[in-house]
Design an enzyme around this catalytic site. Structure first.
Site, PDB file in Angstrom:
ATOM      1  N   ARG A  24       0.862  -1.204   0.000  1.00  0.00           N
ATOM      2  CA  ARG A  24       0.000   0.000   0.000  1.00  0.00           C
ATOM      3  C   ARG A  24       0.894   1.250   0.000  1.00  0.00           C
ATOM      4  NH1 ARG A  24      -2.285   0.829   6.224  1.00  0.00           N
ATOM      5  NH2 ARG A  24      -0.378   1.821   6.977  1.00  0.00           N
ATOM      6  N   ASP A  45       5.848  -7.557   0.569  1.00  0.00           N
ATOM      7  CA  ASP A  45       5.342  -6.958   1.821  1.00  0.00           C
ATOM      8  C   ASP A  45       5.157  -8.105   2.820  1.00  0.00           C
ATOM      9  OD1 ASP A  45       3.807  -5.350   3.794  1.00  0.00           O
ATOM     10  OD2 ASP A  45       3.569  -3.931   2.144  1.00  0.00           O
ATOM     11  N   ASP A  64       9.459 -10.106   4.936  1.00  0.00           N
ATOM     12  CA  ASP A  64       9.593  -9.318   6.160  1.00  0.00           C
ATOM     13  C   ASP A  64      11.031  -8.793   6.163  1.00  0.00           C
ATOM     14  OD1 ASP A  64      10.126  -8.397   8.718  1.00  0.00           O
ATOM     15  OD2 ASP A  64       8.958  -9.967   9.712  1.00  0.00           O
ATOM     16  N   VAL A  65      11.182  -7.484   6.073  1.00  0.00           N
ATOM     17  CA  VAL A  65      12.529  -6.920   5.881  1.00  0.00           C
ATOM     18  C   VAL A  65      13.453  -7.138   7.074  1.00  0.00           C
ATOM     19  CG1 VAL A  65      11.767  -5.199   4.199  1.00  0.00           C
ATOM     20  CG2 VAL A  65      11.830  -4.585   6.642  1.00  0.00           C
ATOM     21  N   ASN A  92      11.657   0.657   1.049  1.00  0.00           N
ATOM     22  CA  ASN A  92      10.520   1.533   1.354  1.00  0.00           C
ATOM     23  C   ASN A  92       9.811   1.164   2.657  1.00  0.00           C
ATOM     24  OD1 ASN A  92       8.028   3.285   0.570  1.00  0.00           O
ATOM     25  ND2 ASN A  92       7.190   1.230   0.837  1.00  0.00           N
ATOM     26  N   TYR A 157      11.241   7.575  15.529  1.00  0.00           N
ATOM     27  CA  TYR A 157      11.126   7.543  14.063  1.00  0.00           C
ATOM     28  C   TYR A 157      12.214   8.425  13.451  1.00  0.00           C
ATOM     29  CZ  TYR A 157       9.116   8.240   9.394  1.00  0.00           C
ATOM     30  OH  TYR A 157       8.926   8.296   8.038  1.00  0.00           O
ATOM     31  N   VAL A 190       3.147  12.674   4.032  1.00  0.00           N
ATOM     32  CA  VAL A 190       2.499  12.145   2.825  1.00  0.00           C
ATOM     33  C   VAL A 190       1.167  11.498   3.241  1.00  0.00           C
ATOM     34  CG1 VAL A 190       2.790  10.633   0.812  1.00  0.00           C
ATOM     35  CG2 VAL A 190       4.813  11.574   1.959  1.00  0.00           C
ATOM     36  N   THR A 192      -0.779   8.957   3.488  1.00  0.00           N
ATOM     37  CA  THR A 192      -0.930   7.496   3.400  1.00  0.00           C
ATOM     38  C   THR A 192      -1.481   6.944   4.717  1.00  0.00           C
ATOM     39  OG1 THR A 192       1.229   6.963   4.333  1.00  0.00           O
ATOM     40  CG2 THR A 192       1.155   7.399   1.949  1.00  0.00           C
TER      41      THR A 192
END
Ligand SMILES: NC(=O)c1ccc[n+]([C@@H]2O[C@H](COP(=O)([O-])OP(=O)(O)OC[C@H]3O[C@@H](n4cnc5c(N)ncnc54)[C@H](O)[C@@H]3O)[C@@H](O)[C@H]2O)c1
Length: 277
Positions: A24, A45, A64-65, A92, A157, A190, A192
């Site tokens: 997404r 994702d 899963d990164v 991303n 963050y 942004v 989202t």
């Protein structure tokens, strides 16, 4: 790992891109843009991307990164369909908690560091041998305008995006001589799903002015610019500016970024205090 998607024609010069967090938001918009530009897209994702079902331009699956083995499997799966090379990696996937620092938990701190920082490190490490084999390879990391100055109510963050900034700068230096471009994009807010339920003073003061398409456009521009360096005097001047390691997205982030490059530290702190409290 579940996956769908058609093989690229054997021996074709198809360009490949792997986008994480492509289910997404910015990741989806970026993956779709690369598919429209003719790339073979790996859209990964925590779940296969529903939007990619039945689209033979897209390989989708679970990545899963935070899991190095999942990185290895996804890269092998995608690049096996295009001669073993990866032209573009877009790191991303990301998480955000926007709240006063003391209201969050140890678990939330760890989740942000795991996804936003380790996810980028693991991705770069796993992708390196595939990038080395590609023509005009480029890594684009999703950084943030919160890597310009630490942001109140987004402390962890913001700290993770400072780490992304550091990884990007270091690998730009290390991998540049190997022909691999490493760069990052720096959007401000942004619109989202990431911002759902977030109500920080910074967001109220600056507003949400960017769309996922704005960011996807900059990511794909970086990939294409690496592939086709601009020609002509004006083109070369524009190209030199555009080839900076970090690219702010939108007028607000650009103004704040440029001010931070030239302004005295005390003024920058005061401006950030005004904007985020
Ligand atoms: N939205 C903003 O305001 C904004 C601003 C600046 C930078 N960014 C950055 O852009 C990137 C994308 O943000 P977005 O707004 O599209 O967010 P989003 O929340 O809409 O999408 C993030 C995606 O990442 C995925 N994800 C989460 N953890 C994962 C994991 N462990 N492995 C794989 N995928 C995982 C989610 O499932 C989701 O699909 C992030 O890195 C974010 O920090 C966003």
């Amino acid at each position: 790992m579940s996956a769908t998607g058609a093989d690229a024609p054997a021996g074709s010069a198809v360009r490949t891109v792997l986008v994480t967090g492509a289910g997404r938001g910015i990741g989806e918009a970026t993956a779709r843009r690369f598919a429209d530009a003719g790339y073979l897209v790996g859209a990964f994702d925590l779940q296969p991307c529903a939007w990619a079902a039945g689209d033979d331009r897209v390989v989708t699956g679970v990545l899963d990164v935070t899991d190095p083995a999942a990185w290895e499997a996804a890269l092998e799966q995608l690049t096996a369909r295009a001669g073993g090379a990866l032209n573009v990696l877009v790191n991303n996937a990301g998480l955000l908690y926007g709240m006063p620092f003391v209201d969050a938990s140890y678990e939330q701190d760890s989740a942000l560091v795991d996804v936003n920082v380790k996810g980028v490190m693991y991705g770069c490490r796993a992708a390196f041998p595939y990038l080395e084999k590609a023509s005009s390879p480029v890594v684009v990391n999703l950084c943030s305008a919160s890597a310009i100055y630490g942001q109140a109510e987004m402390a962890v963050y913001s700290a993770t995006k400072f780490a992304v900034r550091g990884i990007t700068e270091a690998l730009d230096l290390e991998w540049g001589p190997k022909g691999i471009r490493v760069c990052s994009v720096w959007p401000l807010y942004v619109g989202t799903g990431m911002l759902e339920g977030v109500n920080t003073a910074g967001m109220r003061n600056m507003g949400v002015r960017l769309t996922e398409g704005d960011v996807a456009g900059e990511v794909s521009d970086l990939a294409e610019q690496t592939r086709r360096p601009p020609s002509g005097l004006l083109g070369r001047i524009r190209g030199a500016v555009g080839r900076a390691v970090h690219r702010p997205v939108g007028a607000q982030a650009t103004a704040i970024y440029l001010a931070s490059q030239v302004g005295p530290g005390r003024i920058i702190r005061l401006a950030n205090k005004r904007l985020t409290s």
